[in-house]
Design a protein around this motif. Sequence first.
Motif, PDB file in Angstrom:
ATOM      1  N   LYS A 122     -33.847 -19.616   3.144  1.00  0.00           N
ATOM      2  CA  LYS A 122     -32.411 -19.453   2.425  1.00  0.00           C
ATOM      3  C   LYS A 122     -31.481 -20.717   2.159  1.00  0.00           C
ATOM      4  O   LYS A 122     -30.472 -20.657   2.014  1.00  0.00           O
ATOM      5  CB  LYS A 122     -31.563 -18.427   3.330  1.00  0.00           C
ATOM      6  N   THR A 153     -29.425 -21.382  -0.902  1.00  0.00           N
ATOM      7  CA  THR A 153     -28.007 -20.583  -0.985  1.00  0.00           C
ATOM      8  C   THR A 153     -27.041 -21.039   0.316  1.00  0.00           C
ATOM      9  O   THR A 153     -25.740 -21.033   0.172  1.00  0.00           O
ATOM     10  CB  THR A 153     -28.282 -19.025  -0.727  1.00  0.00           C
ATOM     11  N   GLU A 188     -23.529 -21.690  -1.066  1.00  0.00           N
ATOM     12  CA  GLU A 188     -22.403 -20.767  -0.861  1.00  0.00           C
ATOM     13  C   GLU A 188     -21.877 -21.355   0.502  1.00  0.00           C
ATOM     14  O   GLU A 188     -20.487 -21.206   0.810  1.00  0.00           O
ATOM     15  CB  GLU A 188     -23.030 -19.513  -0.595  1.00  0.00           C
ATOM     16  N   ASP A 231     -20.363 -13.788   4.983  1.00  0.00           N
ATOM     17  CA  ASP A 231     -21.620 -13.298   4.800  1.00  0.00           C
ATOM     18  C   ASP A 231     -22.825 -13.903   5.670  1.00  0.00           C
ATOM     19  O   ASP A 231     -23.851 -14.300   5.236  1.00  0.00           O
ATOM     20  CB  ASP A 231     -22.161 -13.284   3.334  1.00  0.00           C
ATOM     21  N   LEU A 244     -25.071 -12.415   7.380  1.00  0.00           N
ATOM     22  CA  LEU A 244     -26.424 -11.793   7.299  1.00  0.00           C
ATOM     23  C   LEU A 244     -27.086 -12.421   5.999  1.00  0.00           C
ATOM     24  O   LEU A 244     -28.389 -12.624   5.986  1.00  0.00           O
ATOM     25  CB  LEU A 244     -26.185 -10.129   7.369  1.00  0.00           C
ATOM     26  N   GLY A 245     -26.438 -12.648   4.747  1.00  0.00           N
ATOM     27  CA  GLY A 245     -27.156 -12.962   3.725  1.00  0.00           C
ATOM     28  C   GLY A 245     -27.391 -14.416   3.814  1.00  0.00           C
ATOM     29  O   GLY A 245     -28.254 -14.767   3.236  1.00  0.00           O
ATOM     30  N   LEU A 246     -26.646 -15.255   4.427  1.00  0.00           N
ATOM     31  CA  LEU A 246     -26.491 -16.798   4.315  1.00  0.00           C
ATOM     32  C   LEU A 246     -27.287 -17.532   5.273  1.00  0.00           C
ATOM     33  O   LEU A 246     -27.505 -18.867   5.324  1.00  0.00           O
ATOM     34  CB  LEU A 246     -25.251 -17.164   3.954  1.00  0.00           C
ATOM     35  N   SER A 247     -27.468 -17.070   6.692  1.00  0.00           N
ATOM     36  CA  SER A 247     -27.661 -17.560   7.740  1.00  0.00           C
ATOM     37  C   SER A 247     -28.835 -18.149   7.601  1.00  0.00           C
ATOM     38  O   SER A 247     -29.999 -17.532   7.315  1.00  0.00           O
ATOM     39  CB  SER A 247     -27.475 -16.845   9.139  1.00  0.00           C
ATOM     40  N   ARG A 259     -28.809  -2.623  10.760  1.00  0.00           N
ATOM     41  CA  ARG A 259     -30.085  -3.328  10.346  1.00  0.00           C
ATOM     42  C   ARG A 259     -31.278  -2.188  10.500  1.00  0.00           C
ATOM     43  O   ARG A 259     -32.147  -2.087   9.305  1.00  0.00           O
ATOM     44  CB  ARG A 259     -30.499  -4.416  11.416  1.00  0.00           C
ATOM     45  N   ALA A 273     -34.420  -2.553   8.328  1.00  0.00           N
ATOM     46  CA  ALA A 273     -35.021  -4.012   8.232  1.00  0.00           C
ATOM     47  C   ALA A 273     -35.993  -4.318   9.317  1.00  0.00           C
ATOM     48  O   ALA A 273     -36.030  -4.141  10.641  1.00  0.00           O
ATOM     49  CB  ALA A 273     -33.884  -4.984   8.512  1.00  0.00           C
ATOM     50  N   ASP A 306     -31.768 -12.303  14.424  1.00  0.00           N
ATOM     51  CA  ASP A 306     -30.873 -11.158  14.684  1.00  0.00           C
ATOM     52  C   ASP A 306     -30.342 -11.056  15.877  1.00  0.00           C
ATOM     53  O   ASP A 306     -29.332 -10.487  16.076  1.00  0.00           O
ATOM     54  CB  ASP A 306     -32.172  -9.952  14.587  1.00  0.00           C
TER      55      ASP A 306
END
Lengths: 212, 209
Positions: free
Chosen positions: A110, A113, A117, B78, B80-83, B178, B183, B190
């Motif tokens: 990732k 992004t 972002e 965000d 969860l989406g970007l880490s 999760r 997931a 996590d």
Amino acid sequence: MDPLLKIATFNSIPNQEYALYGSVLESQVDTLLHRLKGLCGTLPGNGDPFEDHYISYSFKHVSPPIVVRTARSLIQNVVPWKFQYYGTEQSDSNRSVTQRQIIDACCSVKIPTFLQEGLGFQMDFEYIMKGYSFAKNRVKISVGRVYTAPRDASGSSVLAGEPVSGSYLVEVSTVAFGGNTDEPSDKDVIQFAEQLKSIVKLERFDPKRLPA
Amino acid sequence: MGITWVLVYPTPEGKTHNQALEDLGKQLLAMGFEKDQPYTVECETYFPVFNLPGPPKIFHVILDSDRPASCFLVPDKDPLGLSIVAERSFMGFLGKLSKAYSAKKSTNVEVKGTSYLFHDFTVRPGVLTIMGSVRGIVLETELRSCPVLITAVELMKEFVNTILPTPIDAPPPFLSSRIAAGAIPVSHLDTVLQYFDMFKSVRNSMIPK
């Protein structure tokens, strides 16, 4: 920071890169690869092909802009992405090799992004480098050609497109601790470059020769 | 890498957090746990030096002494989406960003304690401090032998309820979402994001309303 946590901090990771660059025509690349195979021996991994996808990002809100790049292998998709930051070149004119600070870290997939972002970086350009890599002791040698990286309609997958030029880029480099070490690392690089002299002329990268 | 639950250990009334941690350590030893090594989880927050268009881009760097070669980068927006997880050498790059982002010492959070082992479980109780002031006790429980979140919910519940003074009947909120998202398998990220959730709520509770 707790002393326990300091064990693996960047201080104890070699962070100075010494490098020389050159190029060979496509017609001569086999001679060079043959010579490299002879010089580096048959250790596993030597002469293995690589195909890496590079994306360059910059943070333009500060001056000078902060430029970083990410790299990932298109051959092996189980290896992590790489994040790379290069410092400015040590511009002392009597130096015979390019010396730069390098921060190299393996990352999650990732990372693009996260840079865009999460940190506000902008993607500038991308390319694919295809070629062969070798190693001799601490010196790494890569012979590769730059390709365009066209994206498919969905924009997600990338495959090598057209070669950007008819020649191959040759890079001889090593990464070592900076400062006054007993063993000057540029010697290793220069010595190796000497052995390739009849096929390729390796020089220090000179930013002044770049078109503005 | 196994399943990890990060929970708040309620401090009994009339005791300081440090006393409660000491008592918990004694309780674990009496239950047959083996004392392992000390550990630290730290969180540093980076703020933009100047305002950029759009919402401010704040990010957190979380370090865990039991994962000494990694650092965890968690954006405020965000998580969860970007880490991402990066090699510790990435920390050197954060210094290069000093013109754009700087860390505020006043927001540093730290959890410090000793880990204990019991068969397939690792328990890490520690005190949570912000700016040197103790805020509570965090209990991290890991089942090392199972990487699939959904299979061990009942077992984990039973296990943590043998340690906690007040029983819980559901996994931590972050994990519930999760599990609902299906997931699997889990990664150390996590675990770190559970710490992050906790740090955030502790920090928010400190802001006077």
